[in-house]
Design a protein around this motif. Structure first.
Motif, short mmCIF file in Angstrom:
data_model
loop_
_atom_site.label_atom_id
_atom_site.label_comp_id
_atom_site.label_asym_id
_atom_site.label_seq_id
_atom_site.Cartn_x
_atom_site.Cartn_y
_atom_site.Cartn_z
N SER A 272 0.84 -1.20 0.00
CA SER A 272 0.00 0.00 0.00
C SER A 272 0.88 1.26 0.00
O SER A 272 0.53 2.26 -0.64
CB SER A 272 -0.97 -0.01 1.18
N TRP B 93 2.03 1.59 -3.57
CA TRP B 93 0.93 2.10 -4.38
C TRP B 93 0.80 3.61 -4.23
O TRP B 93 0.64 4.34 -5.21
CB TRP B 93 -0.36 1.39 -3.98
N ARG C 228 1.46 6.41 -7.21
CA ARG C 228 0.43 7.37 -7.59
C ARG C 228 0.98 8.80 -7.54
O ARG C 228 0.66 9.61 -8.40
CB ARG C 228 -0.80 7.24 -6.71
#
Length: 140
Positions: free
Chosen positions: A103, A106, A110
């Motif tokens: 996470s 991620w 982004r």
């Protein structure tokens, strides 16, 4: 065709320059040289200061990165320890740490994607486009 040699500027059609004008031009030239030298010195000193600051920023950014990395590893270790104390197996605790790590990855990816379009100098490229080009919809 033969070219006629002239002896003085007056014979060539050039008006003589009064002495005060040449003195003023010499003074102006001297002032311009001093001003250019001062500006060059200022630019050089600021360039040295910028170089020193960039080196310091790079060193501190590397230290901050190392501290953030050790904090991240400590956080993952803490997650694994807490997961084991809450009756999860080692495999489940490591899986939980992997989910937290993914996470984080991620989130970073982004953020990278959101900044990556700025690398192409979009405003500069837009201003350099020819006025006759069309966009994808055919509008001018």
């Amino acid at each position: 065709m033969a070219h006629k040699q002239t002896g003085t500027p007056a014979e060539a059609g050039v008006l003589p320059v009064p002495p005060q004008v040449t003195a003023e031009m010499a003074l102006w030239w001297q002032q311009a040289r001093v001003l250019a030298y001062d500006q060059l010195q200022l630019l050089m000193l600021e360039g040295q200061r910028v170089a020193n600051s960039m080196v310091a920023l790079l060193i501190f950014a590397l230290l901050a990165g190392l501290l953030a990395l050790t904090f991240w590893f400590a956080l993952l270790a803490q997650i694994i320890i807490l997961a084991q104390h809450s009756l999860l197996s080692v495999a489940q605790a490591l899986g939980l740490a992997m989910v937290v790590n993914l996470s984080g990855l991620w989130f970073v990816l982004r953020r990278l994607r959101s900044y990556s379009h700025l690398i192409g100098f979009p405003a500069t490229m837009q201003s350099l486009r020819l006025s006759g080009t069309t966009d994808s919809k055919g509008a001018r």
